[in-house]
Design a protein around this motif. Structure first.
Motif, PDB file in Angstrom:
ATOM      1  N   VAL A 171       0.842  -1.202   0.000  1.00 41.14           N
ATOM      2  CA  VAL A 171       0.000   0.000   0.000  1.00 41.14           C
ATOM      3  C   VAL A 171       0.872   1.245   0.000  1.00 41.14           C
ATOM      4  O   VAL A 171       0.599   2.216  -0.717  1.00 41.14           O
ATOM      5  CB  VAL A 171      -0.959  -0.002   1.207  1.00 41.14           C
ATOM      6  N   GLU A 172       1.943   1.234   0.785  1.00 43.47           N
ATOM      7  CA  GLU A 172       2.845   2.385   0.832  1.00 43.47           C
ATOM      8  C   GLU A 172       3.479   2.632  -0.536  1.00 43.47           C
ATOM      9  O   GLU A 172       3.575   3.775  -0.989  1.00 43.47           O
ATOM     10  CB  GLU A 172       3.932   2.159   1.881  1.00 43.47           C
ATOM     11  N   ALA A 173       3.907   1.574  -1.205  1.00 42.75           N
ATOM     12  CA  ALA A 173       4.501   1.715  -2.536  1.00 42.75           C
ATOM     13  C   ALA A 173       3.493   2.264  -3.535  1.00 42.75           C
ATOM     14  O   ALA A 173       3.829   3.123  -4.367  1.00 42.75           O
ATOM     15  CB  ALA A 173       5.040   0.371  -3.006  1.00 42.75           C
ATOM     16  N   ALA A 174       2.258   1.783  -3.454  1.00 38.93           N
ATOM     17  CA  ALA A 174       1.222   2.271  -4.365  1.00 38.93           C
ATOM     18  C   ALA A 174       0.940   3.747  -4.120  1.00 38.93           C
ATOM     19  O   ALA A 174       0.783   4.531  -5.071  1.00 38.93           O
ATOM     20  CB  ALA A 174      -0.045   1.451  -4.198  1.00 38.93           C
ATOM     21  N   LEU A 175       0.869   4.150  -2.853  1.00 38.23           N
ATOM     22  CA  LEU A 175       0.628   5.565  -2.534  1.00 38.23           C
ATOM     23  C   LEU A 175       1.781   6.442  -3.006  1.00 38.23           C
ATOM     24  O   LEU A 175       1.578   7.533  -3.538  1.00 38.23           O
ATOM     25  CB  LEU A 175       0.406   5.745  -1.033  1.00 38.23           C
ATOM     26  N   ARG A 176       3.004   5.966  -2.810  1.00 39.22           N
ATOM     27  CA  ARG A 176       4.172   6.727  -3.290  1.00 39.22           C
ATOM     28  C   ARG A 176       4.121   6.889  -4.812  1.00 39.22           C
ATOM     29  O   ARG A 176       4.432   7.962  -5.336  1.00 39.22           O
ATOM     30  CB  ARG A 176       5.462   6.044  -2.878  1.00 39.22           C
ATOM     31  N   SER A 177       3.731   5.844  -5.507  1.00 41.61           N
ATOM     32  CA  SER A 177       3.643   5.898  -6.957  1.00 41.61           C
ATOM     33  C   SER A 177       2.582   6.896  -7.407  1.00 41.61           C
ATOM     34  O   SER A 177       2.829   7.710  -8.309  1.00 41.61           O
ATOM     35  CB  SER A 177       3.321   4.506  -7.496  1.00 41.61           C
ATOM     36  N   VAL A 178       1.425   6.850  -6.783  1.00 39.07           N
ATOM     37  CA  VAL A 178       0.332   7.765  -7.148  1.00 39.07           C
ATOM     38  C   VAL A 178       0.737   9.209  -6.868  1.00 39.07           C
ATOM     39  O   VAL A 178       0.525  10.098  -7.696  1.00 39.07           O
ATOM     40  CB  VAL A 178      -0.964   7.393  -6.388  1.00 39.07           C
ATOM     41  N   ILE A 179       1.326   9.460  -5.717  1.00 46.42           N
ATOM     42  CA  ILE A 179       1.745  10.823  -5.366  1.00 46.42           C
ATOM     43  C   ILE A 179       2.845  11.299  -6.298  1.00 46.42           C
ATOM     44  O   ILE A 179       2.848  12.437  -6.766  1.00 46.42           O
ATOM     45  CB  ILE A 179       2.186  10.885  -3.888  1.00 46.42           C
TER      46      ILE A 179
ATOM     47  N   LYS B  46       3.395  10.337  -9.396  1.00 48.09           N
ATOM     48  CA  LYS B  46       2.823  10.620 -10.715  1.00 48.09           C
ATOM     49  C   LYS B  46       2.010  11.913 -10.689  1.00 48.09           C
ATOM     50  O   LYS B  46       2.037  12.692 -11.654  1.00 48.09           O
ATOM     51  CB  LYS B  46       1.941   9.460 -11.160  1.00 48.09           C
ATOM     52  N   ALA B  47       1.306  12.157  -9.606  1.00 46.02           N
ATOM     53  CA  ALA B  47       0.480  13.380  -9.525  1.00 46.02           C
ATOM     54  C   ALA B  47       1.340  14.628  -9.478  1.00 46.02           C
ATOM     55  O   ALA B  47       0.999  15.640 -10.056  1.00 46.02           O
ATOM     56  CB  ALA B  47      -0.422  13.302  -8.288  1.00 46.02           C
ATOM     57  N   LEU B  48       2.457  14.550  -8.759  1.00 43.37           N
ATOM     58  CA  LEU B  48       3.329  15.713  -8.634  1.00 43.37           C
ATOM     59  C   LEU B  48       4.378  15.774  -9.728  1.00 43.37           C
ATOM     60  O   LEU B  48       5.057  16.798  -9.878  1.00 43.37           O
ATOM     61  CB  LEU B  48       4.017  15.697  -7.261  1.00 43.37           C
ATOM     62  N   GLY B  49       4.547  14.691 -10.459  1.00 38.62           N
ATOM     63  CA  GLY B  49       5.532  14.678 -11.535  1.00 38.62           C
ATOM     64  C   GLY B  49       6.966  14.580 -11.010  1.00 38.62           C
ATOM     65  O   GLY B  49       7.896  15.032 -11.665  1.00 38.62           O
TER      66      GLY B  49
END
Length: 61
Positions: A45-53, A55-58
């Motif tokens: 879950v932590e890895a997925a959240l890091r990936s989403v954040i 990608k959102a921030l670039g």
């Protein structure tokens, strides 16, 4: 009419939770919070959240 009024009075006296119900409800809420914490603090879950954040921030988080 009198029976409806008596029903309302009886119902009003029985509203809400008792102390034992509060204790069980609190225990259930704490157990749910513990399970949610374990799930969210897991590596996947932590890895997925890091990936989403990231990608959102670039940026690479």
């Amino acid at each position: 009419m009198a029976s409806a009024l008596a029903f309302r009075r009886g119902y009003a006296a029985d509203r809400g939770m008792t102390t034992a119900e509060y204790a069980v409800g609190t225990l259930a809420a704490c157990a749910a919070a513990a399970v949610l914490y374990k799930v969210l603090s897991g590596g996947a879950v932590e890895a997925a959240l890091r990936s989403v954040i990231g990608k959102a921030l670039g940026v690479d988080v």
